[in-house]
Motif scaffolding. Structure first.
Motif, mmCIF file in Angstrom:
data_model
loop_
_atom_site.group_PDB
_atom_site.id
_atom_site.type_symbol
_atom_site.label_atom_id
_atom_site.label_comp_id
_atom_site.label_asym_id
_atom_site.label_seq_id
_atom_site.Cartn_x
_atom_site.Cartn_y
_atom_site.Cartn_z
ATOM 1 N N ILE A 1 5.893 6.432 46.605
ATOM 2 C CA ILE A 1 6.087 5.799 47.914
ATOM 3 C C ILE A 1 7.363 4.970 47.942
ATOM 4 O O ILE A 1 7.562 4.139 48.824
ATOM 5 C CB ILE A 1 4.850 4.970 48.359
ATOM 6 N N GLY A 2 8.231 5.207 46.956
ATOM 7 C CA GLY A 2 9.575 4.633 47.003
ATOM 8 C C GLY A 2 9.694 3.183 46.579
ATOM 9 O O GLY A 2 10.642 2.505 46.946
ATOM 10 N N LEU A 3 8.756 2.684 45.784
ATOM 11 C CA LEU A 3 8.818 1.279 45.377
ATOM 12 C C LEU A 3 9.571 1.061 44.073
ATOM 13 O O LEU A 3 9.936 -0.059 43.744
ATOM 14 C CB LEU A 3 7.407 0.693 45.259
ATOM 15 N N LEU A 4 9.765 2.115 43.303
ATOM 16 C CA LEU A 4 10.564 1.996 42.081
ATOM 17 C C LEU A 4 10.963 3.384 41.598
ATOM 18 O O LEU A 4 10.492 4.394 42.119
ATOM 19 C CB LEU A 4 9.844 1.218 40.969
ATOM 20 N N ASP A 5 11.832 3.376 40.578
ATOM 21 C CA ASP A 5 12.382 4.603 40.029
ATOM 22 C C ASP A 5 11.532 5.174 38.911
ATOM 23 O O ASP A 5 11.378 6.374 38.788
ATOM 24 C CB ASP A 5 13.746 4.261 39.388
ATOM 25 N N ALA A 6 11.031 4.260 38.065
ATOM 26 C CA ALA A 6 10.402 4.689 36.813
ATOM 27 C C ALA A 6 9.155 5.519 37.078
ATOM 28 O O ALA A 6 8.445 5.299 38.050
ATOM 29 C CB ALA A 6 10.047 3.468 35.970
ATOM 30 N N GLN A 7 8.913 6.484 36.205
ATOM 31 C CA GLN A 7 7.690 7.285 36.289
ATOM 32 C C GLN A 7 6.633 6.782 35.313
ATOM 33 O O GLN A 7 5.468 7.140 35.423
ATOM 34 C CB GLN A 7 8.003 8.756 35.968
ATOM 35 N N GLU A 8 7.062 5.977 34.357
ATOM 36 C CA GLU A 8 6.139 5.459 33.351
ATOM 37 C C GLU A 8 6.341 3.954 33.231
ATOM 38 O O GLU A 8 7.477 3.484 33.222
ATOM 39 C CB GLU A 8 6.410 6.121 31.986
ATOM 40 N N PRO A 9 5.256 3.186 33.087
ATOM 41 C CA PRO A 9 5.409 1.738 33.012
ATOM 42 C C PRO A 9 5.882 1.236 31.651
ATOM 43 O O PRO A 9 6.654 0.290 31.577
ATOM 44 C CB PRO A 9 3.989 1.219 33.285
ATOM 45 N N PHE A 10 5.444 1.892 30.552
ATOM 46 C CA PHE A 10 5.668 1.336 29.222
ATOM 47 C C PHE A 10 6.317 2.384 28.324
ATOM 48 O O PHE A 10 5.666 3.313 27.865
ATOM 49 C CB PHE A 10 4.342 0.888 28.599
ATOM 50 N N ALA A 11 7.634 2.194 28.075
ATOM 51 C CA ALA A 11 8.362 3.202 27.314
ATOM 52 C C ALA A 11 7.835 3.307 25.886
ATOM 53 O O ALA A 11 7.759 4.387 25.328
ATOM 54 C CB ALA A 11 9.847 2.864 27.296
ATOM 55 N N ARG A 12 7.471 2.159 25.336
ATOM 56 C CA ARG A 12 6.998 2.142 23.958
ATOM 57 C C ARG A 12 5.736 1.309 23.908
ATOM 58 O O ARG A 12 5.661 0.270 24.556
ATOM 59 C CB ARG A 12 8.078 1.477 23.098
ATOM 60 N N LEU A 13 4.786 1.772 23.142
ATOM 61 C CA LEU A 13 3.517 1.054 23.049
ATOM 62 C C LEU A 13 3.199 0.773 21.601
ATOM 63 O O LEU A 13 3.355 1.628 20.734
ATOM 64 C CB LEU A 13 2.388 1.896 23.652
ATOM 65 N N PHE A 14 2.762 -0.445 21.376
ATOM 66 C CA PHE A 14 2.332 -0.803 20.034
ATOM 67 C C PHE A 14 0.899 -1.303 20.126
ATOM 68 O O PHE A 14 0.603 -2.163 20.959
ATOM 69 C CB PHE A 14 3.242 -1.902 19.478
#
Ligand code: ANZ
Ligand code: ZN
Length: 626
Positions: free
Chosen positions: A363-376
């Motif tokens: 809906i055009g609120l941000l660019d990213a498709q994923e919230p967390f690039a790296r997870l620990f």
């Protein structure tokens, strides 16, 4: 015991009208995009299984009695010729059409049974509807049953029973005396399957689906275990769901300029079978945003997972009071580079946050498709080998440690007790060791501040201590950045501080040594800063006048990292007379210079002169004297 833990009322299944997020729309993207993120494989597998994508086929079985097709989902279309009955879930929409009273009775009886139990129960129950479905290729009449081992919300809620090749179907067939027809031979080749006999399971399955598809009686299909997310909650806390119902206009979203909908004060929010908000009559009754007529607010609140699905986006622009965020600011920050959480979040929180991100992007609120690039995912800290729990009375309260030694000690010790992925075992004595180390670092800093001049950095020939400083920079950087090994990173700073303390007097004796001592203490401050922010920043500022968090992360000088040493043998006219240690990779002329400077060589020369030196790099210097 099937009763409410608070009031003892019997638990019953009820139909409620609720709000859902259509997360199933994102099932494929949620599986496929796992490839694009750096997460533990274990967490990815849990997510894949939770979504449970299953590739198979939908096949149509005609039922003349009710003049409908019964559509089944199967992953084993190859076994079509082994289907000897059809089973519908009790909740299947067509069930009431058969009009048999035994069926109605059975449906009432099974509805309250939990799905898990229904699917796995060894004892199969069910009831015959009295009707038959036609096998799509043979035209055989297959009895239609209703049974609760078929679940309403998987596939189509209906199956073809293939007792020869499916254990659940076999148990059912044995209970109700239904025929068993084998259609796959020992060698994985189809038998008893008309023109498909002789084909492999794989080829046969595809050929059968193709044939049925050509006849409009089926086709390939994908099923998911994932269900839409029901986020309505009948409780007080949580954000009100911003919907208003009007008799004329139906459900309306509350317009932006009336947001947020704020929770009313409610006297008594204990559960009474109704949402607590329903009793706040003044709040509930409102006007319709479309027609201005009387309307009523939605009285359910949202699941708290709704908030945890996007709080990190709001953090990027937290003081914005006109919008959740400014898109440009959000795009500057998102995705989160490094997220940390327990493995208990592997499904819900991490799935919902991924879904929100994808929906927001759409809906055009941000660019990213994923919230967390790296997870620990961190492990668990135990005490005496046992999980800490209130009932065991072995819980360590950070507060006690904070009061006794300060927050820096508490943090440092937790990060020191083991690799954070594994956790570790708590030891009360350990906190004291860490407290003493931090005190030692502070003493070194105060010492350096009192007995050295501020400088731009270390001067003079590098001492072993300066090499140790660079070794520590390199080690902490790699441990944190590459391995997330906070425990060995802290151990490296401890080693550095010990080294500083040990060589204090000799270093402070010369201006160059003193500058290296000062540099070492300041660097120890910046290296410990991520773990002990108070002490780390104080130390750094005391010695440099600067704020550590405004400085770049320290960089190791590669030239000073050559910590490996080699032993060089010194010969005089072919006879071994001395040895010394030198850094690996030492230059030939340096090796020769050190050999010529040997005291033992001087003793034995006895007036002779060195006329030649033969250097074997890193191993030997043979001096020829005449
Ligand atoms: C015929 C068959 C023959 C099947 C055989 C299995 C083995 P997964 O892999 O988990 O997707 N099924 C379909 N819908 C169902 C429902 N609503 N409730 C219970 N069982 C259901 O499982 C797919 C298989 O589970 C399907 O393939 C169907 O049984 C059953 F030798 O069809 B099968
Ligand atoms: Zn209206």
């Amino acid at each position: 015991d099937g009763r409410c833990e608070r009031c003892g009322a019997e638990v019953e299944a009820r139909r409620l009208e609720q709000w859902f997020f259509k997360i199933t729309e994102y099932a494929d993207a949620l599986i496929d995009d796992l490839e694009t993120i750096d997460w533990p494989e274990r967490t990815k597998t849990i997510q894949r299984n939770w979504i449970g994508r299953s590739t198979g086929a939908e096949l149509r079985f005609r039922c003349d009695e009710i003049d409908e097709d019964i559509v089944v989902f199967t992953t084993r279309a190859d076994t079509l010729y082994g289907a000897t009955f059809i089973v519908l879930a009790p909740e299947h929409a067509l069930v009431e059409r058969f009009g048999a009273s035994e069926v109605d009775e059975y449906v009432k009886h099974t509805a309250a049974r939990p799905a898990e139990e229904r699917a796995t129960a060894e004892e199969k129950t069910g009831v015959f509807t009295g009707a038959y479905a036609r096998h799509p290729t043979t035209g055989d009449r297959l009895p239609i049953w209703v049974a609760d081992y078929v679940l309403p919300d998987y596939g189509t809620g209906a199956i073809m029973g293939v007792p020869a090749h499916d254990e659940r179907d076999l148990a059912f067939a044995q209970t109700f005396d239904l025929p068993v027809v084998e259609v796959v031979g020992e060698d994985g080749v189809l038998v008893n399957s008309a023109e498909f006999s002789g084909l492999s399971v794989e080829e046969g399955g595809q050929a059968i689906v193709r044939k049925l598809a050509d006849e409009g009686r089926g086709g390939a299909a994908v099923s998911y275990r994932l269900r839409d997310w029901s986020f309505s909650r009948q409780r007080y806390w949580g954000c009100p769901i911003p919907i208003v119902y009007c008799e004329k206009c139906g459900a309306n979203a509350v317009p932006d300029d009336q947001l947020p909908v704020v929770l009313p004060d409610v006297e008594d929010y204990a559960p009474k079978g109704l949402s607590p908000l329903a009793t706040a009559e003044d709040w509930v009754s409102t006007t319709c945003p479309s027609c201005d007529g009387p309307a009523r607010r939605e009285t359910d609140t949202m699941d708290t997972f709704v908030d945890s699905s996007w709080y990190f986006m709001r953090y990027c622009d937290a003081r914005n009071d006109a919008a959740p965020w400014d898109r440009e600011i959000l795009d500057g920050w998102m995705p989160v580079d490094q997220y940390i959480g327990g493995v208990e979040h592997a499904i819900l929180h991490l799935m919902y946050a991924r879904f929100f991100t994808k929906a927001f992007a759409d809906i055009g609120l941000l660019d990213a498709q994923e919230p967390f690039a790296r997870l620990f995912t961190q492990g668990m800290v135990t005490r005496d080998g046992a999980k800490m729990s209130k009932s065991k009375g072995n819980v360590v309260s950070p507060r006690d440690i904070v009061e006794q030694h300060g927050a820096d000690t508490a943090r440092c010790y937790i990060l020191y007790v083991g690799h954070p992925a594994e956790g570790g075992d708590w030891n009360d004595k350990g906190t004291e060791g860490i407290a003493r180390f931090l005190a030692r670092l502070w003493r070194a800093a105060v010492d350096a501040a009192a007995s050295t001049e501020p400088s731009d950095g270390p001067t003079g020939e590098p001492t072993g201590v300066l090499r140790k400083v660079h070794w520590a920079i390199d080690k902490v950087t790699a441990d944190l950045g590459e391995r997330f090994a906070t425990h060995t990173a802290i151990a490296a700073v401890i080693e550095l501080v010990n080294e500083l303390t040990k060589h204090r007097d000799e270093l402070l004796a010369t201006p160059d040594g003193a500058s290296q001592y000062r540099f070492g203490a300041a660097t120890a401050g910046s290296l410990i800063f991520p773990f002990a922010p108070h002490l780390g920043s104080e130390t750094y500022e005391l010695l440099t006048g600067r704020r550590v968090w405004e400085e770049p992360w320290p960089e190791a000088d590669p030239a000073l990292l050559e910590t490996d040493t080699v032993t060089i043998v010194v010969q005089l006219n072919g006879k071994v007379i001395d040895r010394f240690d030198a850094p690996a990779g030492i230059a030939d002329d340096e090796q020769e210079r050190l050999a010529r400077g040997s005291e033992r060589v001087a003793e034995r020369l006895d007036g002779r002169e060195i006329v030649k030196a033969i250097v074997v790099p890193g191993r030997l210097v043979n001096l020829v004297a005449r």
